[in-house]
Each structure stands twice: as C-alpha cells, then as structure tokens.
Design an enzyme around this catalytic site. Structure first.
Site, PDB file in Angstrom:
ATOM      1  N   GLU A  52      -2.231  -2.116  -5.703  1.00  0.00           N
ATOM      2  CA  GLU A  52      -2.299  -1.765  -7.127  1.00  0.00           C
ATOM      3  C   GLU A  52      -1.294  -2.536  -7.980  1.00  0.00           C
ATOM      4  OE1 GLU A  52      -2.308   0.367  -4.631  1.00  0.00           O
ATOM      5  OE2 GLU A  52      -3.975   1.769  -4.857  1.00  0.00           O
ATOM      6  N   PHE A 114      -3.164  16.648  -2.093  1.00  0.00           N
ATOM      7  CA  PHE A 114      -3.223  15.337  -1.447  1.00  0.00           C
ATOM      8  C   PHE A 114      -3.326  14.238  -2.506  1.00  0.00           C
ATOM      9  CE2 PHE A 114      -5.784  11.837   0.440  1.00  0.00           C
ATOM     10  CZ  PHE A 114      -4.803  11.384   1.315  1.00  0.00           C
ATOM     11  N   GLN A 115      -2.522  13.223  -2.378  1.00  0.00           N
ATOM     12  CA  GLN A 115      -2.450  12.110  -3.319  1.00  0.00           C
ATOM     13  C   GLN A 115      -2.200  12.562  -4.748  1.00  0.00           C
ATOM     14  OE1 GLN A 115      -5.730   9.310  -2.597  1.00  0.00           O
ATOM     15  NE2 GLN A 115      -4.407   8.257  -1.119  1.00  0.00           N
ATOM     16  N   LYS A 164     -10.012  14.412 -11.676  1.00  0.00           N
ATOM     17  CA  LYS A 164     -11.346  14.171 -11.130  1.00  0.00           C
ATOM     18  C   LYS A 164     -12.396  15.100 -11.744  1.00  0.00           C
ATOM     19  CE  LYS A 164     -13.502  13.034  -6.728  1.00  0.00           C
ATOM     20  NZ  LYS A 164     -13.344  12.980  -5.263  1.00  0.00           N
ATOM     21  N   MET A 482      18.161 -17.835  -5.971  1.00  0.00           N
ATOM     22  CA  MET A 482      18.992 -17.360  -7.073  1.00  0.00           C
ATOM     23  C   MET A 482      20.019 -16.357  -6.568  1.00  0.00           C
ATOM     24  SD  MET A 482      19.466 -18.094 -10.164  1.00  0.00           S
ATOM     25  CE  MET A 482      18.160 -18.565 -11.289  1.00  0.00           C
TER      26      MET A 482
END
Lengths: 588, 182
Positions: A52, A114-115, A164, A482
């Site tokens: 993502e 969940f999630q 959802k 760097m």
C-alpha cells in the site's frame, strides 16, 4: 439529480464524475464491495501495487507529473497503516491525494475487530483532512468534498474511511456540482496593497534574488510562465528549492542553481547577501535556511504563500502576500508594467559581478577518475545523453537525490518528482510507476541509491504487470551514502550500520522480476550502459557502480549559515579514505 | 580538513522571550473528531494549553465554541491562530485578548472536609467569595464558586488550609465586551 445506489457504486460513480482515470490500490476484506464494482466497469483503471505504501507514492508521482489528484484505494487495518508514510509524504510536499480506505462494519468499530484500526485517528495528523463515513447518504458528498479539499488551496492528502456496511448500504448519490464547502474557502487572490509594496521593494532593490519553491509547480503551468516572464522583465537572479526545480529553466542565464544544504555556492551566497528576497511559494524550511539567526541578515523579505500558516513560521518576513502564486504574479506583473520602474542598473551590474565571482568557485566541481565512476559524472552523463528525450525523473532519498538535483537540469515544471519534506526512501520507484502511467510514451527514470531502492523493490512486479518501461538507475556505492557522510562529518567516522553488508545482485534481481538488468563499473563503458538502459523497451534496472566514498558537496554543515559552506575540494581524499578499512576498500 | 563536530546538525533552539497569554475563541462544526483535531494540533506542534472548554453553542447549525487559553511568543501565537484557521471544520478563530480585555469566567466545585473551627471558617470564607454550598453533611461541604481564574485560585488556596480534598474546574469561558460578536 439524486439517484439510489449502493455505497460501493457511489465510490466508483464519484471517481468517474471527478474525472479519475487511474487509481492505485490493493484489495482486502473491507474493500471487497468496491473492488466488485471496479470489476464491473471500465472507466476507472485500477493499478494493483505490491504494497500500500507503493500505492500512495505512485499516486504522488501521478499527481506531481500531471497536476491532477492521485487516487488510492486500500483496505482497513494494515492497508491503511501502510499508507501512512505516503500520506505524510504528500502532506509535507503538498501533493493532492485522495486515499479511500475500507473499514470494518460500523457495528464492529471500536471492537478490535480483525483488520481494524482507528484510521481517522491515525491519519488525522498526516492528512489535510479526513472523514469516517458512517451513513451511506453522506458518502457521495464526502467523496466530492474530499477531492475539493485535496486539490484546492495548498494541496494535500485526504482520507475517506468507508465501513463495509456503508459500501453495501443503499442511499442517494449526488454529483460533484452540488458540493459547496461551508468552511474551507482558501484565499487565492492577493491583497493589492501588499502586491504594490512588493513591487516597490523589488523595483528599488540593489541586490535582489528570487527564491522559488514547490508552490510555483503546485499553482500550475501558468505560474511557471509568469515567473519566467517576471524574471525576464526584472533581470534578477533566480534560485529554487528542491521541490521547485523546473519552474524556472535551468538553462537560463539568470538561474543560480538550487539553494540550501546542498545548493550551489552562488545561490546560497546570493540569499545571504541579498537586500531584497522574493520568496515565491517556498516555506523557509530548515534545509534552506541553515542557522536561522544568520539567515540572510540584511534583506527585506517578500513571501508569497497560499497557506497563511507558512508566513512568519520560521523567518520573519516584511511583506507577506497570501494567495495562489499564479494570481499573485499576474497582479505583480501588471503593477510592475504599469509602473515601468527605473531600475538601478549599475547596482544590478555590480550584483551580477559579485554572483559571477561566486559562480567562478564552481561549487559543484568534482574530480573525475578513469578507473571508477564518480556518481556526479553518472548523473551528468545521464542528463547529457537524454537531453533530446521527453524525460521525467524521480528519485529516492539520499546522496543520489542531491546529485540528481545538482546535475540533472530541468527546463520545465512537473518533470521532477522527489520526496522533499519527509525524505522518504523508497519513494522513487512507485513514483516513477505513477508518472509512467500518466505519460506512457515518455522516458521515466528513477535515479536511485542501493539502499533506498530496496525499500519498495516489490513494485518492480507492478511495472511488469502493466508493461511500464520505467528505468531505475542505481548509483550503487554500497552504502547508505548520506548516513555515512553525516557519520564521517559529525560522528567521528564511526560508520554505525551505514554499510550495506548483503546487497543483492541487482542484475539478477531485475531478471527475477522480468526486467532487464544492466551493470557497469567503468567510466569508459558508462555511456553505452546508459544508452542500453534508455533504449531497452521494457523496464530496466541499471546497477551503476560508483565511487563508494564519494560525498555530496557543497554542504552547509551543522546549523551553519549560508556563507559558511563546506566545499568539495576542502574534504581531502585522505579523510574520506580513512573512513573505511581494508576490506571495504577492496569493494571500490 | 573536516573537523569532527560534537554539536547537533540542527540549528540551535531559539530562546523564547516575551511570552504572552491569549484567550482564543474558535467556532467549529460540531462533527466527530473536531476536538481531537484542535488538541492534536496543540500537542503535535508543541503549543501550550492552559485551559480548554468546549460545548455546542448553536444546536440547529451544529456549531461548537472552543475557548482555549494559551501562551507563547507573538510569533507562536500568530502560528497557532493560522494553524487553527487552516483546519477544515474551523469557521473562525478570534483572539479575544487582542480584540480587547475579554470577560472570562470559570466555575469550580470545591469539596472541603472538616469539623469544628475550620468548618465554620470555610463557610465564612465561602460567603466572602460568594460561593454557594451545593452539597453538605456534618463533615463536608461542596462549594460552587464562579469568577475570574484568579478569584477561583484564591478561593482554592484558602480552602487548602481548611480541609480541601477535591476540586473540579470547568476551565475558562470567555466572551468579548460590547455589542459586537466574536
């Protein structure tokens, strides 16, 4: 016209009504209804990324190279949290991004489902605004509002979190024309007294400098045109921040190069010694100002910014002008032309002479070698060999980014995509994918480092799936360059964890993904390797082995002032050489 | 030669002088998370909150009024106002202090436990401060005191000597003087 449809249908309809052609995303449980609707239409194209974070950077690359809004669709929980870095990046660099996140059904919110994560809570400080839509009848309005907020005023990322059950629910759809925002009305046009005062200051300046930034690019192509016209009219020197490169042509004789920590000597000295500073869409960032109390001590400062909170944040300015760069420059040009001021030609001549003296220092000079490739030379050759092409450049973050900014020159805006504010390693490859999607026929090159590229290397797979011929040129010095440079300069040469012990074979890695791999470690073969990368049809990783211990100069070190720059030639080979033992040297 | 430098790379912290106290009145859309946005701005950017009150003031329009007392240098105060104004659900930010000596009131509930002389003294002091007794038993009082913060502070400080066990304060509600609205 209100129409009944499901929340998921509304999402797609709203995207279509907003003119969205491409979205970047990754499916998951909480966005399945939207993905189902996506499947059943062909107006909005979905690009499946591999993580993502890559989706947001790709959307940024798409947005930055087109001036349009980048759109992201991810699932709840980890989908949303993976997007956070990209959102913060877009916030820092003012890139318009609309990120749609799925959420667990409303009755499960707060339940540790969940999630599930508190997406609006997590993204509140890293977005311009965000919404959790709990009622399907609010969805269409919020979606259109999201686009409006993302692209108007100072652009930025927004998040719309859609549970959802709201995606499944049925409600009324409203089109974009019905949206009027009640509180958010950014000021575009400037106050005229401020415009007149600014013109007056500039007209009487003896040692003026234009200090331009990403705001010019964000304001659109017209702003760049007006900037060029104004610069030509005045004949004043122009420098730019990292984010503003391309707004003013690097080939112009009034161009001083980039300013700031790794900017040119002439740009920084001009900033330090000027008597009138004209800041156009930049924000006096710490990488620009260095030590604040010694920043351009003798100048009157004019500051154009669309965001009032940028004014006087770090540096006190004498003439603040709130407004969009294009509107402000238009007004300033009109006032300037009407006034037709008598400029102090003698003073300007002396000022340019002083600047030419600084230029003569050749602050970007580096010592070239025949037995190994200097990274600066690699970027310089890349630039010279692609001058006749339609090129878009993205970068990762680190030394290679600064060398790209110093040695690749841009004559047009929207050609340069880099993570400036946040400094996100792993930005370049997905951003290149986004830019390539927007410009399928153009040459899109990610100038990368060996450490950065591994941060989003999985997106190689995305490029293959959509046949995007992006090129990745890795300036491979086998260090986090760097980080090492700072350890050398600031931490007594103790190279703590900055050596990349177990790098992959990038050529084999390219081939594993179905890319072409190119390798080069000799200056004599460099041109051929670059041309091979450019001319190969599909995506290419070019593992360009460069001098391991080259450092990025000039540099304004440790909270120093602009006139206390560290120049490349002052850093002896000895010192750099002593930075590493026998084992490391054998890798050069 | 490059010297090894011990100091931080970043510019040294500017010392803050001339700190001023300001009372800000912020009108916002009363939507979920709006208070979190305002408070998050203060904590995220390192601004101070001395006092905070919030409630919906226009029910029909779902508009809330947040009153914040903060302090900082004039430059920081200007930043705070600009940053607040930038939040999408914010309608207006008013610097009531700048607009002229605003009316500021606070309410405190003060629980005092004690017997004998101290109890009588507490009640006497409450009368002087025009605090009301809103709950009482033979061993305690709950006083309700309203006024400027300084008055409330003074009352609490006196009650500390006289058996104070618990305090609840509302924070400051403020409004500008005169016929104009904020």
């Amino acid at each position: 016209m209100a129409r009944q449809m499901t929340g998921a249908e509304m999402v797609i309809k709203a995207l279509q009504d907003q003119g969205v052609e491409v979205i970047f995303g990754y499916p998951g449980g909480a966005v399945l209804p939207i993905y189902d609707e996506l499947f059943q239409q062909d107006k909005v194209r979905h690009i499946l990324v591999r993580q993502e974070g890559g989706a947001v950077h790709a959307a940024e690359g798409y947005a930055r190279s087109t001036g349009k809004v980048g759109v992201v669709l991810v699932t709840s929980g980890p989908g949303a949290t993976n997007a956070v870095t990209g959102l913060t990046d877009a916030l820092m660099d003012s890139i318009p991004v609309v990120c749609l996140t799925g959420q667990v059904p409303t009755h499960l919110i707060g339940n540790d489902a969940f999630q599930e994560c508190d997406t609006v809570g997590i993204t509140r400080p890293c977005t311009k605004h965000n919404w959790l839509v709990k009622n399907v009848n609010d969805l269409a309005r919020v979606l259109h509002e999201a686009f409006y907020i993302a692209k108007s005023g100072r652009p930025g990322p927004v998040v719309v979190d859609i549970p959802k059950d709201v995606q499944f629910g049925t409600g009324n759809y409203v089109g974009p024309s019905n949206i009027q925002h009640k509180t958010y009305k950014p000021k575009m046009k400037p106050e005229q007294p401020a415009v007149r005062e600014a013109v007056e200051l500039l007209a009487n300046a003896k040692k003026p400098v234009f200090y331009t930034g990403g705001g010019v690019i964000n304001s659109g192509p017209k702003a760049s045109q007006l900037l060029r016209e104004f610069a030509r009219l005045t004949g004043y020197p122009v420098t730019s921040t990292l984010m503003g490169l391309g707004a003013f042509p690097a080939s112009d004789k009034q161009w001083l190069g980039m300013l700031g920590m790794h900017g040119t000597y002439e740009a920084n000295l001009a900033m330090h010694d000027c008597d009138v500073m004209f800041c156009v869409g930049a924000r006096f960032d710490d990488r620009i100002t260095g030590r604040l109390d010694a920043f351009s001590p003798g100048s009157k400062k004019i500051h154009i910014d669309i965001d009032p909170s940028s004014i006087n944040k770090n540096v006190h300015v004498d003439v603040p002008i709130i407004g969009d760069v294009a509107y402000v420059l238009e007004d300033m040009l009109r006032v300037w032309k009407a006034k037709a001021p008598q400029l102090d030609k003698a003073a300007h001549k002396a000022w340019w002479k002083e600047i030419d003296g600084w230029r003569a220092k050749r602050s970007l000079a580096y010592k070239n070698h025949t037995d190994f490739i200097m990274p600066q030379y690699a970027v310089q050759r890349l630039y010279e060999l692609t001058r006749d092409k339609d090129v878009y450049i993205t970068t990762e973050v680190g030394q290679h980014q600064m060398w790209a900014a110093q040695f690749f020159h841009f004559d047009e805006p929207n050609r340069w995509m880099t993570s400036g504010g946040l400094g996100t390693m792993g930005y370049g490859l997905p951003a290149a994918i986004g830019a390539q999607l927007a410009h399928p026929k153009s040459l899109v090159i990610d100038i990368a480092g060996d450490a950065s590229i591994l941060m989003n290397i999985q997106e190689c797979s995305t490029a293959v799936q959509y046949q995007l011929p992006v090129k990745v040129m890795i300036l491979n010095n086998q260090y986090m360059g760097m980080v090492r440079q700072w350890q050398q300069l600031l931490h007594g040469n103790r190279l703590s964890e900055s050596y990349t012990e177990a790098l992959p074979d990038f050529v084999k890695l390219a081939e594993a993904y179905g890319w072409t791999g190119v390798y080069c470690d000799k200056p004599a073969d460099l041109d051929d390797a670059i041309l091979k990368m450019v001319e190969t049809k599909g995506p290419v990783i070019f593992d360009c082995r460069v001098a391991n211990l080259a450092n990025c100069f000039p540099m304004i070190p440790s909270g120093k002032a602009h006139n206390e720059m560290l120049m490349g030639e002052e850093v002896s080979d000895e010192l750099v050489g002593s930075a590493i033992g026998k084992e490391g040297k054998s890798l050069v | 030669m490059v010297q090894t430098q011990k100091q931080s790379h970043y510019p040294s912290i500017t010392t803050h002088e001339n700190v001023v106290k300001r009372t800000l009145s912020i009108t916002v859309d009363n939507e979920p998370g709006v208070l979190a946005r305002v408070i998050g701005l203060f904590s995220g950017r390192g601004y101070n909150i001395d006092s905070l009150t919030v409630t919906e003031t226009e029910h029909a329009k779902h508009v809330s009024r947040i009153t914040i007392v903060t302090q900082g240098t004039p430059m920081v105060i200007a930043q705070i106002k600009n940053q607040l104004d930038r939040l999408v659900p914010v309608h207006r930010v008013h610097d009531l202090t700048e607009e002229g000596n605003p009316l500021e009131r606070e309410l405190a509930l003060v629980k005092v436990v004690g017997k004998g002389e101290k109890r009588i003294e507490a009640l006497r002091m409450a009368e002087i401060f025009r605090a009301n007794v809103i709950d009482a038993s033979i061993e305690h009082f709950v006083f309700e005191v309203i006024g400027k913060s300084s008055k409330v502070e003074q009352f609490i400080s006196i009650m500390t000597e006289l058996g104070l066990v618990e305090v609840s304060r509302t924070g400051i509600a403020a409004i500008g003087r005169g016929a104009t609205t904020g």
